[in-house]
Design an enzyme around this catalytic site. Structure first.
Site, PDB file in Angstrom:
ATOM      1  N   CYS A 253      -2.025  -0.482   7.511  1.00 53.86           N
ATOM      2  CA  CYS A 253      -1.246   0.754   7.406  1.00 53.86           C
ATOM      3  C   CYS A 253      -1.310   1.569   8.695  1.00 53.86           C
ATOM      4  O   CYS A 253      -0.320   2.189   9.096  1.00 53.86           O
ATOM      5  CB  CYS A 253      -1.722   1.559   6.209  1.00 53.86           C
ATOM      6  SG  CYS A 253      -1.326   0.726   4.641  1.00 53.86           S
TER       7      CYS A 253
ATOM      8  N   HIS B 134       0.863  -1.179   0.000  1.00 57.33           N
ATOM      9  CA  HIS B 134       0.000   0.000   0.000  1.00 57.33           C
ATOM     10  C   HIS B 134       0.904   1.235   0.000  1.00 57.33           C
ATOM     11  O   HIS B 134       2.072   1.169   0.402  1.00 57.33           O
ATOM     12  CB  HIS B 134      -0.898   0.008   1.238  1.00 57.33           C
ATOM     13  CG  HIS B 134      -2.060  -0.951   1.159  1.00 57.33           C
ATOM     14  ND1 HIS B 134      -3.143  -0.895   2.004  1.00 57.33           N
ATOM     15  CD2 HIS B 134      -2.296  -1.984   0.306  1.00 57.33           C
ATOM     16  CE1 HIS B 134      -4.005  -1.857   1.691  1.00 57.33           C
ATOM     17  NE2 HIS B 134      -3.513  -2.533   0.670  1.00 57.33           N
TER      18      HIS B 134
ATOM     19  N   CYS C 112      -5.859   1.755   6.087  1.00 66.12           N
ATOM     20  CA  CYS C 112      -6.493   0.509   6.534  1.00 66.12           C
ATOM     21  C   CYS C 112      -5.839   0.057   7.846  1.00 66.12           C
ATOM     22  O   CYS C 112      -4.901   0.691   8.341  1.00 66.12           O
ATOM     23  CB  CYS C 112      -6.334  -0.570   5.457  1.00 66.12           C
ATOM     24  SG  CYS C 112      -4.650  -1.203   5.283  1.00 66.12           S
TER      25      CYS C 112
ATOM     26  N   GLU D  51       1.128   3.819   1.870  1.00 65.32           N
ATOM     27  CA  GLU D  51       1.719   4.206   3.158  1.00 65.32           C
ATOM     28  C   GLU D  51       2.915   3.327   3.518  1.00 65.32           C
ATOM     29  O   GLU D  51       3.935   3.811   4.028  1.00 65.32           O
ATOM     30  CB  GLU D  51       0.688   4.064   4.297  1.00 65.32           C
ATOM     31  CG  GLU D  51      -0.566   4.891   4.138  1.00 65.32           C
ATOM     32  CD  GLU D  51      -1.697   4.118   3.454  1.00 65.32           C
ATOM     33  OE1 GLU D  51      -1.445   3.448   2.415  1.00 65.32           O
ATOM     34  OE2 GLU D  51      -2.833   4.179   3.951  1.00 65.32           O
TER      35      GLU D  51
END
Lengths: 151, 151
Positions: B88, B55, B85, B57
């Site tokens: 993260c 992801h 999420c 991040e």
């Protein structure tokens, strides 16, 4: 009375946890298994890697996904010596891990049966089957010895 | 009436989200800032990287930690176009990010004000300051266009 033997992947995860301790990292180990074979493994190593995401589960999942050439680890099992944290539980859901086997509970940092209980959220995209307590005594012993030696 | 300009790091995160969309990845971008300078950035790229943890991040945090040679990003800010999420949010806590600025809310997958609400858990080891809604319209627009084009 002899103890029922641990599954081979959890014995490997415990060996990886010992390796982490030897390197001064919190002793947690993980392996990903597909069709009976280990396709990814890792130990906790955020200090050594200068990577706050380098928990055992993340290292093992990334290795397995790279090996399969697929971001989804359909039909794979993850064995880890400690209850996964929120970050790792989220990664397990993203990776579509089918079955999660973990050792010791982690009341302070766990995210499966403690804290955010990631897999119980209605919004979670995937829920693995979860089995806990496998090798819990050995896993907790490694952690206890590690932190006792640092006090 | 002209809109108040977005902070430069969020404009960069939105550009990274556009790059993700161009590559067929869900458009989310992130940057890590320290002392006013970007020290790590990334866009969502699990498919391209064969990495379910990739992801925006996580990519940005790993890059920043590698650059600093330190698993802890003390005093750093993270700008991301979408609500993080659970995975993260957990990584943000592990990295000790001081301030989190995010754009659009994510009722389906978010882990900050939705679902596991990671930073509200009593067991979380670190809580960043959280600011939401910065560039939310642009960030949500990119996501809407991306999914509309795939229907």
């Amino acid at each position: 009375m002899p103890q029922f033997p641990l599954p081979e992947p959890m014995r490997r995860a415990l060996d990886l946890a010992k390796t982490a301790a030897d390197r001064g990292e919190v002793p947690v180990g993980a392996v990903v298994v597909k069709d009976g074979a280990i396709i990814g493994e890792g130990h906790n190593r955020p200090r050594e890697s200068h990577d706050p995401t380098a928990h055992a589960e993340i290292v093992a999942i990334r290795a397995a996904a790279a090996k399969l050439g697929n971001e989804r680890l359909e039909g794979c099992d993850l064995y880890v010596t400690l209850e996964p944290c929120a970050m790792c539980a989220g990664a397990i859901a993203h990776a579509r891990i089918a079955r999660l086997y973990y050792g010791a509970d982690d009341p302070k940092g766990g995210g499966v049966i403690h804290g955010p209980r990631v897999f119980t959220q209605p919004t979670v995209h995937h829920r693995p089957e979860v089995y806990d307590g496998i090798g819990a005594g050995e896993a907790a012993g490694l952690l206890k010895d590690f932190f006792a030696a640092r006090r």
